[in-house]
Write an enzyme that holds these catalytic residues in place. Structure first.
Site, short mmCIF file in Angstrom:
data_model
loop_
_atom_site.label_atom_id
_atom_site.label_comp_id
_atom_site.label_asym_id
_atom_site.label_seq_id
_atom_site.Cartn_x
_atom_site.Cartn_y
_atom_site.Cartn_z
N HIS A 24 0.81 -1.22 0.00
CA HIS A 24 0.00 0.00 0.00
C HIS A 24 0.84 1.27 0.00
O HIS A 24 0.68 2.17 0.82
CB HIS A 24 -1.09 0.01 1.08
CG HIS A 24 -0.64 -0.34 2.48
ND1 HIS A 24 0.31 0.36 3.16
CD2 HIS A 24 -1.05 -1.31 3.32
CE1 HIS A 24 0.47 -0.16 4.36
NE2 HIS A 24 -0.33 -1.18 4.48
N HIS A 78 -3.02 -6.59 16.59
CA HIS A 78 -3.32 -5.45 15.70
C HIS A 78 -4.36 -5.94 14.70
O HIS A 78 -4.31 -7.09 14.25
CB HIS A 78 -2.00 -5.07 15.04
CG HIS A 78 -2.05 -4.03 13.99
ND1 HIS A 78 -2.92 -2.96 14.00
CD2 HIS A 78 -1.28 -3.86 12.87
CE1 HIS A 78 -2.67 -2.20 12.93
NE2 HIS A 78 -1.70 -2.74 12.23
N GLU A 80 -5.14 -4.81 11.57
CA GLU A 80 -4.99 -4.57 10.12
C GLU A 80 -4.93 -5.90 9.37
O GLU A 80 -4.45 -6.92 9.87
CB GLU A 80 -3.74 -3.72 9.85
CG GLU A 80 -3.82 -3.03 8.51
CD GLU A 80 -2.81 -1.89 8.34
OE1 GLU A 80 -1.95 -1.68 9.22
OE2 GLU A 80 -2.89 -1.21 7.29
N ASP A 82 -3.25 -7.36 7.09
CA ASP A 82 -2.08 -8.22 6.87
C ASP A 82 -1.80 -9.14 8.06
O ASP A 82 -1.05 -10.11 7.92
CB ASP A 82 -0.83 -7.39 6.51
CG ASP A 82 -0.58 -6.21 7.43
OD1 ASP A 82 -1.54 -5.71 8.04
OD2 ASP A 82 0.58 -5.79 7.53
N HIS A 145 1.16 1.29 15.56
CA HIS A 145 0.92 2.52 14.85
C HIS A 145 -0.57 2.80 14.65
O HIS A 145 -0.94 3.85 14.09
CB HIS A 145 1.66 2.49 13.50
CG HIS A 145 1.08 1.46 12.53
ND1 HIS A 145 0.67 1.81 11.27
CD2 HIS A 145 0.83 0.15 12.64
CE1 HIS A 145 0.21 0.74 10.64
NE2 HIS A 145 0.31 -0.26 11.46
N ASP A 164 3.81 -4.63 14.22
CA ASP A 164 4.54 -3.87 13.19
C ASP A 164 5.78 -3.15 13.75
O ASP A 164 6.73 -2.89 13.01
CB ASP A 164 3.63 -2.80 12.58
CG ASP A 164 2.59 -3.39 11.66
OD1 ASP A 164 2.94 -4.22 10.81
OD2 ASP A 164 1.41 -3.02 11.80
N TYR A 190 10.22 1.46 6.50
CA TYR A 190 8.99 1.02 7.15
C TYR A 190 8.60 2.00 8.27
O TYR A 190 7.44 2.40 8.39
CB TYR A 190 9.19 -0.39 7.72
CG TYR A 190 7.89 -1.09 8.03
CD1 TYR A 190 7.07 -1.54 7.00
CD2 TYR A 190 7.48 -1.29 9.34
CE1 TYR A 190 5.87 -2.15 7.27
CE2 TYR A 190 6.27 -1.92 9.61
CZ TYR A 190 5.49 -2.35 8.58
OH TYR A 190 4.29 -2.95 8.84
N HIS A 221 6.63 -8.32 10.81
CA HIS A 221 7.24 -8.27 9.47
C HIS A 221 8.75 -8.33 9.63
O HIS A 221 9.31 -7.65 10.48
CB HIS A 221 6.91 -6.96 8.74
CG HIS A 221 5.45 -6.71 8.52
ND1 HIS A 221 4.70 -7.41 7.60
CD2 HIS A 221 4.61 -5.82 9.08
CE1 HIS A 221 3.45 -6.95 7.61
NE2 HIS A 221 3.37 -5.99 8.51
FE1 FEO Z 1 -0.36 -2.19 10.47
FE2 FEO Z 1 1.53 -4.86 9.28
O1 FEO Z 1 0.01 -3.85 9.69
#
Ligand code: FEO
Length: 388
Positions: A24, A78, A80, A82, A145, A164, A190, A221
Site C-alpha cells: 500500500h 493489531h 490490520e 495483513d 501505529h 509492526d 517502514y 514483518h
Molecule cells: Fe499495520 Fe503490518 O500492519
C-alpha cells in the site's frame, strides 16, 4: 518454507511473500513477510495471523506442529488485514479458540469480519494469560501505529511480539536480524512510512520495550532480533528525534531534461561541500525510498518544471508524504524551470515553507535549460546546502 523455532516455546508459523513490491505505497524491493507465531505451554496460543491470500500456507504451518483443535487462544496484537486476514479461516478450523485483543481491536475485527462478541476475550494493559507453563503479558501501546495496537510478551522465554513496531517489510532467509545485511534500510523505510507520523508514540514504544528488556524481539514483518534488539531500538530513537545525517537529497521532476540539469548541478555542489548526496528523479524511484532518505537528510532540494502554470504533479504527489515525516527545520532549496511562463518553483517554495522547511530565499528558475552561469550558481547553492 518450513516452520522454525525461535525459542523453547515459540515457533514461527507465518508466510513469506517474495513477490511483494508495493505494500500500500511502501516499496518492498526484497518482498514481504507476515509473521505469526505459535506459543506453547500445556495450552497453545497463536500470535497474529497472516494476510488472507496466505491463509493456506499459514494453516499448513500450524498443522505441522499442532492439532488445530488444541489451540486455545489467537492473540490479535493489531487489527490490520495483513495480520488478521486469515483469522476467519483459522476460526473455522479452530472454533474453540478465543480471540484475545484490546477492546478497540475487538471493535475493528468485528467490523472487518462480522465476528460475534462470543469469539473474543478482551485484555488491557498489564493483563496476563496463563498457558500453563507459558505466561503471556499484554501491553497496550496506542498509536504504535494504530490506536488498538498491543504488544504481547512471553515471560518465560523473554520474547516480545510488538507486531509492526521494530519490523521491516521484507522476505528474508536467513531469518535472524544479525544475519541480514541491509536490514536497517528496509526498517527505516517502514518506520518512515508507518511510524514517523506518530513519532511520540514510537518513542513511548521504545521506552516500553526497554522497560520490558526482552531477549528476543519477534515483529510481525521481517527478521527476528535475538540479541535484545538494541540496534533497532537505537535506530527508532534516532529516527523519532534527530534523524539528520550529513546527507543532501536532491529530488526533481523533469520533462525535457532542464530541471534535471539543474538538479545535477546542485548535487555536484553539495558533493563538493562534503555531504553525502542522493539524487532522485521522481517517478523513477518509489516515493517511500526517497522519503526514507529525506528523513535522514539534513538538507533537501526539490525541483519542478512549470507545469500548467504551477508545480509538476509528481512533485505535488511528494508533498503529503513529506508532511507525514515532519520535515520542519530541514534546510531546503526550491528550484525549477520555466518555458514560456514560469512560477512553478516559486509555488513550490511556498508549499515547502508551509511545511516548515528552512528555505533558502533564492529560488533559481532557468528558462528551459540552465546556462553556464546558472549552473555555476546552482553548484554554489548545493555547496551552501552541504555546509549547513
Ligand atoms: Fe499495520 Fe503490518 O500492519
Amino acid at each position: 518454507m518450513p516452520t522454525f523455532s525461535i525459542s523453547e516455546r515459540v515457533h514461527w508459523v507465518g508466510a513469506l511473500d517474495w513477490n511483494l513490491r508495493d505494500f500500500h505505497g511502501l516499496y518492498c524491493p526484497r518482498g514481504g513477510s507476515y509473521n505469526a507465531y505459535l506459543v506453547r505451554g500445556r495450552k497453545a496460543a497463536v500470535i497474529d495471523t497472516v494476510y488472507a491470500p496466505f491463509a493456506g500456507v499459514f494453516l499448513d504451518h500450524l498443522h505441522e506442529l499442532i492439532n488445530l483443535r488444541d489451540i486455545s487462544y489467537i492473540i490479535a496484537n493489531h487489527a490490520e488485514s495483513d495480520h488478521s486476514g486469515a483469522l476467519p479461516e483459522l476460526l473455522e478450523v479452530a472454533p474453540q479458540a478465543k480471540v484475545v485483543c484490546t477492546a478497540r481491536c475487538r471493535e475493528m475485527l468485528k467490523a472487518c469480519y462480522n465476528l460475534p462478541d462470543a469469539c473474543f476475550q478482551v485484555v488491557k494493559n498489564g493483563d496476563t494469560l496463563d498457558l500453563e507453563g507459558a505466561t503471556l503479558l499484554f501491553f497496550e501501546v496506542p498509536l504504535v501505529h494504530w490506536p488498538e495496537t498491543m504488544f504481547t510478551y512471553l515471560v518465560e522465554d523473554q520474547v516480545l511480539f510488538p507486531c509492526d513496531f521494530l519490523g521491516a517489510q521484507m522476505a528474508s532467509l536467513p531469518f535472524f536480524a544479525d544475519e541480514v545485511p541491509g536490514l536497517l534500510t528496509e526498517a527505516r523505510d517502514y518506520y518512515a512510512f508507518l511510524m514517523r507520523a506518530y513519532s511520540k508514540a514510537a518513542l513511548a514504544g521504545v521506552t516500553r520495550v526497554r522497560e520490558i528488556a526482552p531477549r528476543i524481539i519477534a515483529p510481525s514483518h521481517g527478521p527476528v532480533w535475538r540479541d535484545g534488539g538494541e540496534e533497532i531500538l537505537a535506530a527508532y530513537e534516532r529516527w523519532s528525534t534527530a534523524p539528520e545525517q550529513n546527507l543532501v537529497v536532491v529530488a526533481y521532476a523533469t520533462m525535457w531534461g532542464g530541471t534535471e540539469a539543474m538538479a545535477r548541478a546542485i548535487a555536484e555542489g553539495a558533493g563538493q561541500g562534503g555531504a553525502k548526496v542522493k539524487l532522485y528523479q521522481l517517478g523513477a524511484t518509489p516515493v517511500s525510498r526517497i522519503l526514507g532518505d529525506i528523513l535522514e537528510a539534513r538538507a533537501v532540494a526539490l525541483g519542478t518544471p512549470t507545469f500548467v502554470g504551477g508545480i509538476h504533479p509528481s512533485v505535488v504527489g511528494l508533498l503529503p508524504f513529506l508532511s507525514m515525516i515532519g520535515p520542519k527545520g530541514k534546510q531546503a532549496l526550491a528550484f525549477g524551470t520555466a518555458g514560456w511562463a514560469g512560477g512553478g518553483a516559486r509555488k513550490l517554495w511556498k508549499e515547502l515553507q508551509e511545511l516548515g522547511l528552512n528555505l533558502l530565499e533564492e529560488v533559481p528558475e532557468s528558462r528551459f535549460v540552465p546556462g553556464p552561469d546558472e549552473k555555476k550558481r546552482l553548484q554554489e547553492l548545493g555547496y551552501t546546502l552541504a555546509r549547513g
